[in-house]
Design an enzyme around this catalytic site. Structure first.
Site, mmCIF file in Angstrom:
data_model
loop_
_atom_site.group_PDB
_atom_site.id
_atom_site.type_symbol
_atom_site.label_atom_id
_atom_site.label_comp_id
_atom_site.label_asym_id
_atom_site.label_seq_id
_atom_site.Cartn_x
_atom_site.Cartn_y
_atom_site.Cartn_z
ATOM 1 N N LYS A 194 0.816 -1.141 -0.008
ATOM 2 C CA LYS A 194 0.030 -0.092 0.073
ATOM 3 C C LYS A 194 0.777 1.459 -0.279
ATOM 4 O O LYS A 194 0.644 2.135 -0.627
ATOM 5 C CB LYS A 194 -0.897 0.028 1.209
ATOM 6 C CG LYS A 194 -1.939 -1.155 1.262
ATOM 7 C CD LYS A 194 -2.797 -1.012 2.500
ATOM 8 C CE LYS A 194 -1.997 -1.237 3.855
ATOM 9 N NZ LYS A 194 -1.203 -2.486 4.096
ATOM 10 N N ARG A 225 12.151 -6.401 5.596
ATOM 11 C CA ARG A 225 12.141 -5.009 6.078
ATOM 12 C C ARG A 225 12.424 -4.728 7.474
ATOM 13 O O ARG A 225 13.215 -3.886 7.578
ATOM 14 C CB ARG A 225 10.593 -4.208 5.964
ATOM 15 C CG ARG A 225 10.569 -2.903 5.905
ATOM 16 C CD ARG A 225 9.150 -2.522 5.723
ATOM 17 N NE ARG A 225 8.216 -2.790 6.724
ATOM 18 C CZ ARG A 225 6.978 -2.388 6.592
ATOM 19 N NH1 ARG A 225 6.624 -1.817 5.442
ATOM 20 N NH2 ARG A 225 6.157 -2.842 7.422
ATOM 21 N N ARG A 274 -1.194 -8.756 13.099
ATOM 22 C CA ARG A 274 -1.354 -7.867 12.091
ATOM 23 C C ARG A 274 -2.551 -8.707 11.097
ATOM 24 O O ARG A 274 -3.429 -8.107 10.858
ATOM 25 C CB ARG A 274 -0.209 -7.094 11.720
ATOM 26 C CG ARG A 274 -0.072 -6.187 12.473
ATOM 27 C CD ARG A 274 1.440 -5.776 12.163
ATOM 28 N NE ARG A 274 1.818 -5.056 10.963
ATOM 29 C CZ ARG A 274 3.204 -4.860 10.455
ATOM 30 N NH1 ARG A 274 4.117 -5.467 10.920
ATOM 31 N NH2 ARG A 274 3.293 -4.677 9.123
ATOM 32 N N ARG A 310 11.096 -1.599 11.913
ATOM 33 C CA ARG A 310 9.790 -0.909 12.577
ATOM 34 C C ARG A 310 9.643 -1.809 13.747
ATOM 35 O O ARG A 310 9.671 -2.981 13.774
ATOM 36 C CB ARG A 310 8.723 -0.978 11.449
ATOM 37 C CG ARG A 310 8.071 0.056 10.969
ATOM 38 C CD ARG A 310 7.068 0.044 10.044
ATOM 39 N NE ARG A 310 5.663 -0.780 10.293
ATOM 40 C CZ ARG A 310 4.997 -0.583 9.380
ATOM 41 N NH1 ARG A 310 4.937 0.201 8.451
ATOM 42 N NH2 ARG A 310 3.612 -1.296 9.803
ATOM 43 N N ARG A 348 -10.134 0.779 8.016
ATOM 44 C CA ARG A 348 -9.580 -0.681 8.121
ATOM 45 C C ARG A 348 -10.785 -1.504 9.128
ATOM 46 O O ARG A 348 -10.747 -2.523 9.507
ATOM 47 C CB ARG A 348 -8.527 -0.775 9.334
ATOM 48 C CG ARG A 348 -7.148 -0.794 8.385
ATOM 49 C CD ARG A 348 -5.909 -0.430 9.510
ATOM 50 N NE ARG A 348 -4.945 -1.185 9.416
ATOM 51 C CZ ARG A 348 -3.856 -0.887 8.860
ATOM 52 N NH1 ARG A 348 -3.602 0.157 8.518
ATOM 53 N NH2 ARG A 348 -2.827 -1.827 9.151
HETATM 54 P P1 AP5 Z 1 4.908 -1.394 2.070
HETATM 55 O O1 AP5 Z 1 4.566 -0.759 0.748
HETATM 56 O O2 AP5 Z 1 5.367 -0.969 3.176
HETATM 57 O O3 AP5 Z 1 3.487 -2.209 2.268
HETATM 58 P P2 AP5 Z 1 2.092 -1.929 3.155
HETATM 59 O O4 AP5 Z 1 0.903 -2.638 2.457
HETATM 60 O O5 AP5 Z 1 2.119 -0.467 3.304
HETATM 61 O O6 AP5 Z 1 2.500 -2.612 4.648
HETATM 62 P P3 AP5 Z 1 2.566 -1.867 6.004
HETATM 63 O O7 AP5 Z 1 3.594 -3.009 6.649
HETATM 64 O O8 AP5 Z 1 2.783 -0.645 5.922
HETATM 65 O O9 AP5 Z 1 1.277 -2.516 6.404
HETATM 66 P P4 AP5 Z 1 0.216 -2.209 7.611
HETATM 67 O O10 AP5 Z 1 -1.041 -2.348 7.146
HETATM 68 O O11 AP5 Z 1 0.585 -3.482 8.940
HETATM 69 O O12 AP5 Z 1 1.253 -1.023 8.621
HETATM 70 P P5 AP5 Z 1 0.429 0.399 8.812
HETATM 71 O O13 AP5 Z 1 1.464 1.466 8.860
HETATM 72 O O14 AP5 Z 1 -0.689 0.850 7.831
HETATM 73 O O15 AP5 Z 1 5.638 -2.761 1.528
HETATM 74 C C1 AP5 Z 1 5.969 -3.799 2.517
HETATM 75 C C2 AP5 Z 1 7.372 -4.241 2.318
HETATM 76 O O16 AP5 Z 1 7.256 -4.984 0.972
HETATM 77 C C3 AP5 Z 1 8.541 -2.859 2.065
HETATM 78 O O17 AP5 Z 1 9.752 -3.378 2.477
HETATM 79 C C4 AP5 Z 1 8.468 -2.768 0.471
HETATM 80 O O18 AP5 Z 1 9.617 -2.508 -0.082
HETATM 81 C C5 AP5 Z 1 8.158 -4.154 0.122
HETATM 82 N N1 AP5 Z 1 7.574 -4.385 -1.256
HETATM 83 C C6 AP5 Z 1 6.631 -3.650 -1.822
HETATM 84 N N2 AP5 Z 1 5.944 -4.008 -2.933
HETATM 85 C C7 AP5 Z 1 6.753 -5.120 -3.188
HETATM 86 C C8 AP5 Z 1 6.794 -5.860 -4.369
HETATM 87 N N3 AP5 Z 1 6.022 -5.618 -5.459
HETATM 88 N N4 AP5 Z 1 7.654 -6.974 -4.252
HETATM 89 C C9 AP5 Z 1 8.283 -7.145 -3.429
HETATM 90 N N5 AP5 Z 1 8.689 -6.391 -2.175
HETATM 91 C C10 AP5 Z 1 7.811 -5.509 -2.087
HETATM 92 O O19 AP5 Z 1 -0.101 0.293 10.339
HETATM 93 C C11 AP5 Z 1 0.456 0.104 11.273
HETATM 94 C C12 AP5 Z 1 -0.206 -0.009 12.687
HETATM 95 O O20 AP5 Z 1 -0.742 1.217 12.729
HETATM 96 C C13 AP5 Z 1 -1.476 -1.063 12.573
HETATM 97 O O21 AP5 Z 1 -1.099 -2.308 13.073
HETATM 98 C C14 AP5 Z 1 -2.240 -0.244 13.801
HETATM 99 O O22 AP5 Z 1 -1.968 -0.397 14.958
HETATM 100 C C15 AP5 Z 1 -2.106 1.067 13.276
HETATM 101 N N6 AP5 Z 1 -3.225 1.691 12.325
HETATM 102 C C16 AP5 Z 1 -2.937 2.096 11.170
HETATM 103 N N7 AP5 Z 1 -3.972 2.763 10.425
HETATM 104 C C17 AP5 Z 1 -5.058 2.135 11.223
HETATM 105 C C18 AP5 Z 1 -6.432 2.113 11.191
HETATM 106 N N8 AP5 Z 1 -7.199 2.540 10.020
HETATM 107 N N9 AP5 Z 1 -6.994 1.680 12.207
HETATM 108 C C19 AP5 Z 1 -6.567 1.493 13.445
HETATM 109 N N10 AP5 Z 1 -5.198 1.099 13.441
HETATM 110 C C20 AP5 Z 1 -4.459 1.655 12.600
HETATM 111 MG MG MG Z 2 2.416 0.935 4.964
#
Ligand code: AP5
Ligand code: MG
Length: 189
Positions: free
Chosen positions: A16, A130, A147, A136, A91
């Protein structure tokens, strides 16, 4: 003309954030990542950050009341008036309804939800890789498991929610980043 009120939906590690950044450059509209905003709040030790930290480290969703406030404030800023790329919000069903309400109040609506589809084995491998690079605090095996479980239980139902509204496109998130970006670009055209 591409859609400009966009949501990237998908499990942890689906890409994402990676795809949102490509769209920022292509479309000139902001990425709105509640995860990034919450991490900034934790780093700043703000009231929101102190409330969110324990949930985030454990891999659990932060309560709706906190996240909805953060997202609504950000969506109300001037740079989001002509479009935005939501990354990681909504979410839960309550968050999706709050977003619909907010957009309805300002006379607009979500134009496209792109759901990135990647199997869990690949997701875990990406996040553990990562972890070695970025450190992280929620990229550890236990939090990753939580997660994924949170995603399946609370977020995956939103795929049907947006399909029912006729705005969903599912896209494979596997392959090179540029290949995925091409699929996303087709999905929002
Ligand atoms: P990346 O692009 O970072 O993927 P992502 O989908 O953004 O993954 P996240 O780990 O950020 O998702 P998340 O939903 O757990 O975290 P968030 O910060 O939203 O890519 C991941 C890795 O893969 C990277 O190293 C990248 O380089 C690699 N990659 C990308 N594309 C690739 C490809 N095509 N091939 C190979 N490798 C690739 O949320 C974190 C926490 O915050 C949650 O757990 C929760 O506690 C809180 N939170 C955030 N939003 C909310 C909400 N709306 N409601 C409640 N809690 C929330
Ligand atoms: Mg992300």
């Amino acid at each position: 003309m591409s859609a400009r009120r966009l949501l990237l939906l998908g499990p942890p590690g689906a890409g994402k954030g990676t795809q949102a950044k490509i769209l920022v450059d292509a479309l000139g509209i902001p990425q709105i990542s509640t995860g990034d905003m919450l991490r900034a709040a934790v780093a700043a030790d703000s009231a929101v950050g102190r409330e969110a930290k324990g949930y985030m480290d454990a891999g659990e969703l932060v309560p709706d009341s906190v996240v909805i406030g953060v997202a609504e404030e950000r969506l109300g800023q001037d740079d989001a008036a002509n479009g935005f790329i939501l990354d990681g919000f909504p979410r839960t069903a309550a968050q999706a309804e709050a977003l619909d309400d907010l957009l309805g109040r300002i006379g607009t609506k979500l134009e496209r939800c792109v759901a990135l589809v990647v199997e869990e084995d690949h997701l875990v491998a990406r996040l553990l890789k990562r972890a070695e690079i970025e450190g992280r605090s929620d990229d550890n095996e236990e939090s990753i498991r939580t997660r994924m479980a949170e995603y399946r239980k609370k977020t995956e139902p939103l795929v049907a929610y947006y399909r029912d509204r006729g705005v969903l496109t599912e896209v494979s998130g596997l392959g090179e980043v540029d290949e995925v970006a091409g699929r996303v670009s087709d999905a929002i055209r």
